[in-house]
Design a protein around this motif. Structure first.
Motif, PDB file in Angstrom:
ATOM      1  N   PHE A  87       0.829  -1.214   0.000  1.00  0.00           N
ATOM      2  CA  PHE A  87       0.000   0.000   0.000  1.00  0.00           C
ATOM      3  C   PHE A  87       0.856   1.253   0.000  1.00  0.00           C
ATOM      4  N   TRP A  88       1.913   1.294   0.812  1.00  0.00           N
ATOM      5  CA  TRP A  88       2.779   2.462   0.871  1.00  0.00           C
ATOM      6  C   TRP A  88       3.495   2.692  -0.464  1.00  0.00           C
ATOM      7  N   LEU A  89       4.054   1.624  -1.027  1.00  0.00           N
ATOM      8  CA  LEU A  89       4.758   1.773  -2.301  1.00  0.00           C
ATOM      9  C   LEU A  89       3.793   2.177  -3.414  1.00  0.00           C
ATOM     10  N   GLY A  90       2.583   1.632  -3.411  1.00  0.00           N
ATOM     11  CA  GLY A  90       1.569   2.018  -4.392  1.00  0.00           C
ATOM     12  C   GLY A  90       1.183   3.481  -4.240  1.00  0.00           C
ATOM     13  N   GLY A  91       1.017   3.950  -3.009  1.00  0.00           N
ATOM     14  CA  GLY A  91       0.679   5.355  -2.760  1.00  0.00           C
ATOM     15  C   GLY A  91       1.784   6.298  -3.198  1.00  0.00           C
ATOM     16  N   ILE A  92       3.025   5.924  -2.914  1.00  0.00           N
ATOM     17  CA  ILE A  92       4.165   6.753  -3.313  1.00  0.00           C
ATOM     18  C   ILE A  92       4.253   6.804  -4.840  1.00  0.00           C
ATOM     19  N   SER A  93       4.078   5.650  -5.491  1.00  0.00           N
ATOM     20  CA  SER A  93       4.114   5.603  -6.958  1.00  0.00           C
ATOM     21  C   SER A  93       3.003   6.455  -7.558  1.00  0.00           C
ATOM     22  N   ALA A  94       1.814   6.361  -6.997  1.00  0.00           N
ATOM     23  CA  ALA A  94       0.690   7.168  -7.495  1.00  0.00           C
ATOM     24  C   ALA A  94       0.984   8.657  -7.314  1.00  0.00           C
ATOM     25  N   GLY A  95       1.575   9.031  -6.201  1.00  0.00           N
ATOM     26  CA  GLY A  95       1.932  10.427  -5.961  1.00  0.00           C
ATOM     27  C   GLY A  95       2.968  10.930  -6.948  1.00  0.00           C
ATOM     28  N   ILE A  96       3.955  10.090  -7.248  1.00  0.00           N
ATOM     29  CA  ILE A  96       5.009  10.468  -8.194  1.00  0.00           C
ATOM     30  C   ILE A  96       4.409  10.718  -9.576  1.00  0.00           C
ATOM     31  N   VAL A  97       3.443   9.923  -9.967  1.00  0.00           N
ATOM     32  CA  VAL A  97       2.803  10.088 -11.273  1.00  0.00           C
ATOM     33  C   VAL A  97       1.810  11.245 -11.262  1.00  0.00           C
ATOM     34  N   THR A  98       1.089  11.416 -10.187  1.00  0.00           N
ATOM     35  CA  THR A  98       0.012  12.412 -10.116  1.00  0.00           C
ATOM     36  C   THR A  98       0.528  13.844 -10.071  1.00  0.00           C
ATOM     37  N   ILE A  99       1.596  14.111  -9.372  1.00  0.00           N
ATOM     38  CA  ILE A  99       2.091  15.483  -9.203  1.00  0.00           C
ATOM     39  C   ILE A  99       2.420  16.144 -10.545  1.00  0.00           C
ATOM     40  N   PRO A 100       3.174  15.506 -11.463  1.00  0.00           N
ATOM     41  CA  PRO A 100       3.422  16.161 -12.757  1.00  0.00           C
ATOM     42  C   PRO A 100       2.157  16.322 -13.604  1.00  0.00           C
ATOM     43  N   VAL A 101       1.241  15.370 -13.514  1.00  0.00           N
ATOM     44  CA  VAL A 101       0.002  15.473 -14.285  1.00  0.00           C
ATOM     45  C   VAL A 101      -0.805  16.673 -13.819  1.00  0.00           C
ATOM     46  N   ILE A 102      -0.939  16.850 -12.522  1.00  0.00           N
ATOM     47  CA  ILE A 102      -1.667  18.002 -11.976  1.00  0.00           C
ATOM     48  C   ILE A 102      -0.964  19.295 -12.368  1.00  0.00           C
ATOM     49  N   GLY A 103       0.369  19.302 -12.297  1.00  0.00           N
ATOM     50  CA  GLY A 103       1.127  20.490 -12.703  1.00  0.00           C
ATOM     51  C   GLY A 103       0.891  20.853 -14.159  1.00  0.00           C
ATOM     52  N   ALA A 104       0.852  19.849 -15.032  1.00  0.00           N
ATOM     53  CA  ALA A 104       0.616  20.106 -16.452  1.00  0.00           C
ATOM     54  C   ALA A 104      -0.796  20.629 -16.692  1.00  0.00           C
ATOM     55  N   LEU A 105      -1.756  20.123 -15.941  1.00  0.00           N
ATOM     56  CA  LEU A 105      -3.140  20.584 -16.101  1.00  0.00           C
ATOM     57  C   LEU A 105      -3.321  22.013 -15.595  1.00  0.00           C
ATOM     58  N   LEU A 106      -2.612  22.385 -14.556  1.00  0.00           N
ATOM     59  CA  LEU A 106      -2.759  23.716 -13.971  1.00  0.00           C
ATOM     60  C   LEU A 106      -1.854  24.765 -14.608  1.00  0.00           C
ATOM     61  N   GLN A 107      -0.853  24.342 -15.378  1.00  0.00           N
ATOM     62  CA  GLN A 107       0.103  25.287 -15.953  1.00  0.00           C
ATOM     63  C   GLN A 107      -0.548  26.413 -16.746  1.00  0.00           C
ATOM     64  N   PRO A 108      -1.542  26.130 -17.617  1.00  0.00           N
ATOM     65  CA  PRO A 108      -2.148  27.248 -18.348  1.00  0.00           C
ATOM     66  C   PRO A 108      -2.815  28.272 -17.437  1.00  0.00           C
ATOM     67  N   LEU A 109      -3.273  27.848 -16.272  1.00  0.00           N
ATOM     68  CA  LEU A 109      -3.907  28.770 -15.337  1.00  0.00           C
ATOM     69  C   LEU A 109      -2.877  29.573 -14.555  1.00  0.00           C
ATOM     70  N   ILE A 110      -1.747  28.964 -14.304  1.00  0.00           N
ATOM     71  CA  ILE A 110      -0.714  29.592 -13.477  1.00  0.00           C
ATOM     72  C   ILE A 110       0.188  30.500 -14.317  1.00  0.00           C
ATOM     73  N   LYS A 111       0.621  29.989 -15.469  1.00  0.00           N
ATOM     74  CA  LYS A 111       1.576  30.717 -16.305  1.00  0.00           C
ATOM     75  C   LYS A 111       0.863  31.773 -17.133  1.00  0.00           C
ATOM     76  N   ARG A 112       1.175  33.011 -16.905  1.00  0.00           N
ATOM     77  CA  ARG A 112       0.576  34.114 -17.666  1.00  0.00           C
ATOM     78  C   ARG A 112       1.252  34.221 -19.012  1.00  0.00           C
ATOM     79  N   LYS A 113       0.466  34.349 -20.026  1.00  0.00           N
ATOM     80  CA  LYS A 113       1.003  34.490 -21.376  1.00  0.00           C
ATOM     81  C   LYS A 113       1.398  35.941 -21.618  1.00  0.00           C
ATOM     82  N   LYS A 114       2.630  36.128 -22.039  1.00  0.00           N
ATOM     83  CA  LYS A 114       3.120  37.472 -22.315  1.00  0.00           C
ATOM     84  C   LYS A 114       2.611  37.932 -23.673  1.00  0.00           C
ATOM     85  N   GLN A 115       2.228  39.174 -23.757  1.00  0.00           N
ATOM     86  CA  GLN A 115       1.891  39.780 -25.031  1.00  0.00           C
ATOM     87  C   GLN A 115       2.892  40.902 -25.258  1.00  0.00           C
ATOM     88  N   VAL A 116       3.594  40.815 -26.372  1.00  0.00           N
ATOM     89  CA  VAL A 116       4.679  41.732 -26.664  1.00  0.00           C
ATOM     90  C   VAL A 116       4.529  42.222 -28.103  1.00  0.00           C
TER      91      VAL A 116
END
Length: 172
Positions: free
Chosen positions: A22-51
């Motif tokens: 259970f612990w190893l499965g939870g750690i593995s799921a966390g390792i996979v989930t964190i980058p996926v969540i980051g990729a999904l939230l990036q457009p909301l977090i990163k402001r697009k520059k207009q130049v």
């Protein structure tokens, strides 16, 4: 008695391995989930520059002619600094006014080409066709070509760059 000790030992080992799984499965799921969540939230977090980007001098363009201009992307990723160029279709409407369109089709983002003889933008991927004002003439595009703001600044033609337009299958 020895059978009872063996059962307790077996039960302890089984319990330990279950908890470890259970612990190893939870750690593995966390390792996979964190980058996926980051990729999904990036457009909301990163402001697009207009130049504003210069694409040439006012005298370089002919009235009524649509040409392809290239310029540095407004918001390249760090790894893409050396390949961070993009393009736009630019038409000089009169001596002081321009119209600029995104090079990408509003259907799936394929690059459109300008056909001067027929005064149409054509998308080679799915047969999308746009009139010279960027409106849809036929095919699958759900909306007109994206327009960029254009200005004259001290004799230079400048385009307000933005991130590549997001394309959708439905008009939304």
């Amino acid at each position: 008695m020895s059978e009872c000790k063996r059962d307790n030992k077996e039960l302890g080992r089984r319990s330990f391995l279950t908890k470890l799984s259970f612990w190893l499965g939870g750690i593995s799921a966390g390792i996979v989930t964190i980058p996926v969540i980051g990729a999904l939230l990036q457009p909301l977090i990163k402001r697009k520059k207009q130049v504003w980007r210069s694409v040439g001098k006012n005298n370089d363009f002919e009235v009524g002619k649509t040409v392809l201009v290239t310029f540095e992307d407004s918001d390249p990723d760090e790894w893409a600094k050396t390949i961070s160029r993009t393009a736009s279709w630019l038409r000089k409407d009169n001596e002081n006014e321009y119209t600029a369109f995104a090079i990408n089709c509003a259907h799936l983002g394929c690059p459109v080409r300008w056909e001067a003889n027929s005064e149409l933008f054509l998308c080679p991927c799915h047969g999308g066709v746009y009139y010279k004002d960027g409106s849809v003439a036929s095919g699958p595009p759900p909306k007109p070509l994206t327009r960029y703001m254009v200005r004259l600044n001290k004799g230079n033609v400048e385009i307000m760059t933005q991130a590549l337009p997001i394309t959708t299958l439905k008009d939304g």
